[in-house]
Motif scaffolding. Structure first.
Motif, PDB file in Angstrom:
ATOM      1  N   GLU A  68       1.099  -1.463   0.315  1.00  0.00           N
ATOM      2  CA  GLU A  68       0.160  -0.203   0.324  1.00  0.00           C
ATOM      3  C   GLU A  68       0.606   1.107  -0.004  1.00  0.00           C
ATOM      4  O   GLU A  68       0.145   2.243  -0.970  1.00  0.00           O
ATOM      5  N   THR A  72       1.457   3.852  -3.137  1.00  0.00           N
ATOM      6  CA  THR A  72       0.682   4.992  -3.554  1.00  0.00           C
ATOM      7  C   THR A  72       0.957   6.280  -3.517  1.00  0.00           C
ATOM      8  O   THR A  72       1.291   7.243  -4.396  1.00  0.00           O
ATOM      9  N   SER A  75       1.466   5.784  -7.407  1.00  0.00           N
ATOM     10  CA  SER A  75      -0.351   6.135  -7.813  1.00  0.00           C
ATOM     11  C   SER A  75       0.101   8.215  -7.658  1.00  0.00           C
ATOM     12  O   SER A  75      -0.921   8.704  -8.553  1.00  0.00           O
ATOM     13  N   ASN A  76       0.435   8.364  -6.991  1.00  0.00           N
ATOM     14  CA  ASN A  76       0.252  10.469  -6.916  1.00  0.00           C
ATOM     15  C   ASN A  76       1.069  10.652  -7.689  1.00  0.00           C
ATOM     16  O   ASN A  76       0.804  11.241  -7.872  1.00  0.00           O
ATOM     17  N   ARG A  82      -1.287   4.834 -11.734  1.00  0.00           N
ATOM     18  CA  ARG A  82      -2.711   4.871 -10.699  1.00  0.00           C
ATOM     19  C   ARG A  82      -3.334   3.665 -10.951  1.00  0.00           C
ATOM     20  O   ARG A  82      -4.420   3.145 -11.332  1.00  0.00           O
ATOM     21  N   CYS A  83      -3.371   4.198 -13.136  1.00  0.00           N
ATOM     22  CA  CYS A  83      -4.509   2.766 -13.751  1.00  0.00           C
ATOM     23  C   CYS A  83      -3.993   1.229 -13.316  1.00  0.00           C
ATOM     24  O   CYS A  83      -4.803   0.380 -13.184  1.00  0.00           O
ATOM     25  N   ILE A  85      -2.340  -0.078 -11.363  1.00  0.00           N
ATOM     26  CA  ILE A  85      -2.704  -0.265  -9.335  1.00  0.00           C
ATOM     27  C   ILE A  85      -4.646  -0.382  -8.835  1.00  0.00           C
ATOM     28  O   ILE A  85      -5.496  -0.980  -8.988  1.00  0.00           O
ATOM     29  N   ASN A  86      -5.313   1.097  -9.776  1.00  0.00           N
ATOM     30  CA  ASN A  86      -6.844   0.592  -9.818  1.00  0.00           C
ATOM     31  C   ASN A  86      -7.448  -0.466 -10.031  1.00  0.00           C
ATOM     32  O   ASN A  86      -8.363  -1.631 -10.412  1.00  0.00           O
ATOM     33  N   SER A  87      -6.621  -1.164 -11.332  1.00  0.00           N
ATOM     34  CA  SER A  87      -7.156  -2.356 -12.027  1.00  0.00           C
ATOM     35  C   SER A  87      -6.561  -3.527 -11.822  1.00  0.00           C
ATOM     36  O   SER A  87      -7.518  -4.217 -11.057  1.00  0.00           O
ATOM     37  N   TYR A  88      -5.326  -3.564 -10.215  1.00  0.00           N
ATOM     38  CA  TYR A  88      -4.789  -4.755  -9.181  1.00  0.00           C
ATOM     39  C   TYR A  88      -6.621  -4.837  -8.757  1.00  0.00           C
ATOM     40  O   TYR A  88      -6.596  -5.629  -8.272  1.00  0.00           O
ATOM     41  N   ASN A  89      -6.023  -3.338  -7.673  1.00  0.00           N
ATOM     42  CA  ASN A  89      -7.669  -2.946  -7.431  1.00  0.00           C
ATOM     43  C   ASN A  89      -8.795  -4.181  -7.005  1.00  0.00           C
ATOM     44  O   ASN A  89      -9.275  -4.602  -6.719  1.00  0.00           O
ATOM     45  N   HIS A  90      -8.730  -3.801  -8.795  1.00  0.00           N
ATOM     46  CA  HIS A  90     -10.132  -4.351  -9.201  1.00  0.00           C
ATOM     47  C   HIS A  90     -10.389  -5.764  -8.995  1.00  0.00           C
ATOM     48  O   HIS A  90     -11.669  -6.600  -8.673  1.00  0.00           O
TER      49      HIS A  90
END
Length: 97
Positions: A68, A72, A75-76, A82-83, A85-90
């Motif tokens: 995390e 983070t 991603s910042n 960021r895309c 990580i968002n894909s990974y989290n989804h």
């Protein structure tokens, strides 16, 4: 300035026998020609050139320790990351259901 504030201490440290790494995207100078000349000079002396992203990953070493925190940070500062990580989290959330 890369050719003075980075190159001089890096070359001095090499001369003293240290292993030296320079984060190339953490300094700047007047133009590409001046920057490249400084990088080539340092590299020829044995300095290892790397990016801030590479330095961060190398210092972090093991993603299992703190996914995390480093994610983070990246991603910042890196929209493409960021895309990712968002894909990974989804995908992770979908697998957990």
């Amino acid at each position: 300035m890369t050719e003075v504030c980075v190159a001089f201490p890096a070359l001095s440290a090499i001369e003293e026998g240290f292993e030296v790494f320079v984060v190339t995207d953490a300094s700047g100078t007047f133009n590409k020609t001046t920057r490249d000349a400084a990088w080539f000079r340092m590299q020829a002396a044995g300095v290892q050139l790397m990016s801030w992203f590479g330095a961060a990953c190398e210092l972090h070493r093991d993603w299992r320790n703190d996914i995390e925190g480093l994610a983070t940070l990246f991603s910042n500062h890196l929209p493409s990351y960021r895309c990712l990580i968002n894909s990974y989290n989804h995908g992770k959330a979908a697998a957990d259901t």
